[in-house]
Scaffold this motif. Sequence first.
Motif, short mmCIF file in Angstrom:
data_model
loop_
_atom_site.label_atom_id
_atom_site.label_comp_id
_atom_site.label_asym_id
_atom_site.label_seq_id
_atom_site.Cartn_x
_atom_site.Cartn_y
_atom_site.Cartn_z
N ASP A 1 0.93 -1.12 -0.05
CA ASP A 1 0.04 0.11 0.02
C ASP A 1 0.85 1.25 0.07
N LEU A 2 2.13 1.10 0.80
CA LEU A 2 2.78 2.41 0.65
C LEU A 2 3.46 2.54 -0.75
N LEU A 3 3.80 1.64 -1.25
CA LEU A 3 4.43 1.69 -2.44
C LEU A 3 3.59 2.15 -3.50
N VAL A 4 2.18 1.59 -3.51
CA VAL A 4 1.59 2.19 -4.59
C VAL A 4 1.17 3.68 -4.17
N ALA A 5 1.02 4.09 -2.77
CA ALA A 5 0.84 5.59 -2.67
C ALA A 5 2.04 6.36 -3.17
N ARG A 6 3.25 5.95 -2.86
CA ARG A 6 4.35 6.66 -3.43
C ARG A 6 4.67 6.49 -5.02
N ILE A 7 4.00 5.60 -5.53
CA ILE A 7 4.05 5.81 -7.10
C ILE A 7 3.23 6.73 -7.69
N CYS A 8 1.84 6.73 -7.01
CA CYS A 8 0.86 7.62 -7.46
C CYS A 8 1.47 9.25 -6.98
N GLN A 9 1.97 9.38 -5.84
CA GLN A 9 2.36 10.43 -5.54
C GLN A 9 3.61 11.05 -6.69
N TRP A 10 4.58 10.15 -6.80
CA TRP A 10 5.48 10.38 -7.94
C TRP A 10 4.89 10.72 -9.33
N ILE A 11 3.85 9.96 -9.78
CA ILE A 11 3.07 10.42 -11.14
C ILE A 11 2.53 11.53 -10.97
N GLU A 12 1.99 12.03 -10.01
CA GLU A 12 1.16 13.49 -9.76
C GLU A 12 2.42 14.41 -9.79
N LYS A 13 3.39 14.16 -9.03
CA LYS A 13 4.31 15.32 -9.22
C LYS A 13 5.08 15.38 -10.59
N GLN A 14 4.93 14.38 -11.35
CA GLN A 14 5.30 14.52 -12.57
C GLN A 14 4.48 15.11 -13.65
N ASN A 15 3.26 15.48 -12.89
CA ASN A 15 2.00 15.80 -13.77
C ASN A 15 1.72 14.69 -15.07
N ARG B 1 6.25 3.88 -17.75
CA ARG B 1 6.49 2.63 -16.89
C ARG B 1 7.82 2.53 -16.61
N GLU B 2 8.56 2.47 -17.70
CA GLU B 2 9.94 2.35 -17.55
C GLU B 2 10.85 3.25 -16.47
N GLU B 3 10.36 4.45 -16.60
CA GLU B 3 11.11 5.46 -15.49
C GLU B 3 10.41 5.33 -14.23
N ILE B 4 9.29 4.82 -13.88
CA ILE B 4 8.80 4.72 -12.74
C ILE B 4 9.33 3.34 -12.08
N ALA B 5 9.59 2.41 -12.91
CA ALA B 5 10.05 1.09 -12.46
C ALA B 5 11.60 1.39 -12.11
N GLN B 6 12.38 2.38 -12.61
CA GLN B 6 13.69 2.63 -12.53
C GLN B 6 13.90 3.54 -11.31
N ILE B 7 12.75 4.30 -10.97
CA ILE B 7 12.73 5.07 -9.65
C ILE B 7 12.50 4.22 -8.48
N PHE B 8 11.58 3.31 -8.52
CA PHE B 8 11.14 2.39 -7.63
C PHE B 8 11.80 1.01 -7.39
N HIS B 9 12.66 0.64 -8.44
CA HIS B 9 13.69 -0.15 -8.35
C HIS B 9 12.57 -1.70 -8.30
N TYR B 10 11.67 -1.92 -9.17
CA TYR B 10 10.75 -3.04 -9.21
C TYR B 10 10.53 -3.21 -10.80
N HIS B 11 10.18 -4.34 -11.17
CA HIS B 11 9.94 -4.56 -12.64
C HIS B 11 8.74 -3.87 -13.07
N PRO B 12 8.61 -3.10 -14.19
CA PRO B 12 7.27 -2.47 -14.62
C PRO B 12 6.01 -3.26 -14.36
N ASP B 13 6.24 -4.58 -14.96
CA ASP B 13 5.10 -5.38 -14.80
C ASP B 13 4.50 -5.69 -13.56
N TYR B 14 5.59 -5.69 -12.72
CA TYR B 14 5.14 -6.10 -11.20
C TYR B 14 4.23 -4.75 -10.35
N LEU B 15 4.87 -3.63 -11.03
CA LEU B 15 4.23 -2.41 -10.59
C LEU B 15 2.82 -2.25 -11.04
#
Length: 327
Positions: A227-241, A246-260
């Motif tokens: 839940d915290l990981l998803v909250a931070r992903i949503c926060q990151w996407i909102e910050k980037q407008n 997917r690839e950038e998000i995966a790189q930022i959070f160090h997970y495979h894009p399919d998993y996220l």
Amino acid sequence: MKNRDEQTHQPYFFQLNQTPFTKTAPIIQPKAPIAMFIKNHLKEEVLYTNIQEGQVNYFSDQPFEIDHQHDGFELLFVLKGELYNHIEGRSIRYQAGDGCLMNRQIIHHEETLPGCSVLFINIQLDFMRDLLNSLTSTQLTQPIFQFFHKNIDSPRPQRNYLEFNQITLNPTAVFWSLLDFLQQELATTKIGATFFRKGLFLRILDSLQDNNEFKLYELSLDLSADDLLVARICQWIEKQNGLTSREEIAQIFHYHPDYLNTLMKQKHQITLIKYAEQQKIKYIQQLIQQGKSNKEIIKLTQFKSESHYYQFFKKHLGMTPQQYRKA
């Protein structure tokens, strides 16, 4: 922390209580009701500066990175560069214009990177009580003041903290000026300084909850890891407008894009790209309301062509940008 460090900074920075109530981390106890602490991470050392009760003290040494807690509250704001805030085993990257308001009892430490300049404001409980008592009942319902109100006198403060991101990094904005004015008032012993400090800090808090200047998030350490990981992903996407992939998000959070992507669909029934598109169209609407031309918007939102922009806009809002402007 080295003994030499303790001997150098403790007389005027803070007291480090080595018998904490959690038995897992020492408690930092500022000596002043409100104090400002600045770290400038140079190439091989850090310049530490403390401003409180009419005094300015500084020294340079190796980075001071030790898990700790506060007996009050701590406001952190990154002025330049970036750092990692390590909060109870979770590492969060902050860049210039990012910050957090840390609740007491939360164990954390900051890892600054070379070129980073970060400002801390430490607030004692009695100082904050006085400020809250000066507010109206309506003002106390605002998010930051509510955060203090819920946690200040609780025997067990909630395991939560606030994060904020400046929507557009702008060192000339009023918020940055308020930080400068507070620094000046903390450094002086002139008559009225105490009143100015209180007023300026209230203005700083009020700026942080201005939706036109900052995006504000409340996070709980009691959330599950997913839940915290998803909250931070949503926060990151909102910050980037929404201007991310997917690839950038995966790189930022160090997970495979399919998993996220799977995790996002489980929690919010939406894919990463769909969520990013939602934030992107909101950003476009804001730009139109600000009077930006289509040409300016296409450049700001990184569309490859004018036709792509029009197709995207009509897909999400069911009308052309021209029709939206006239509506």
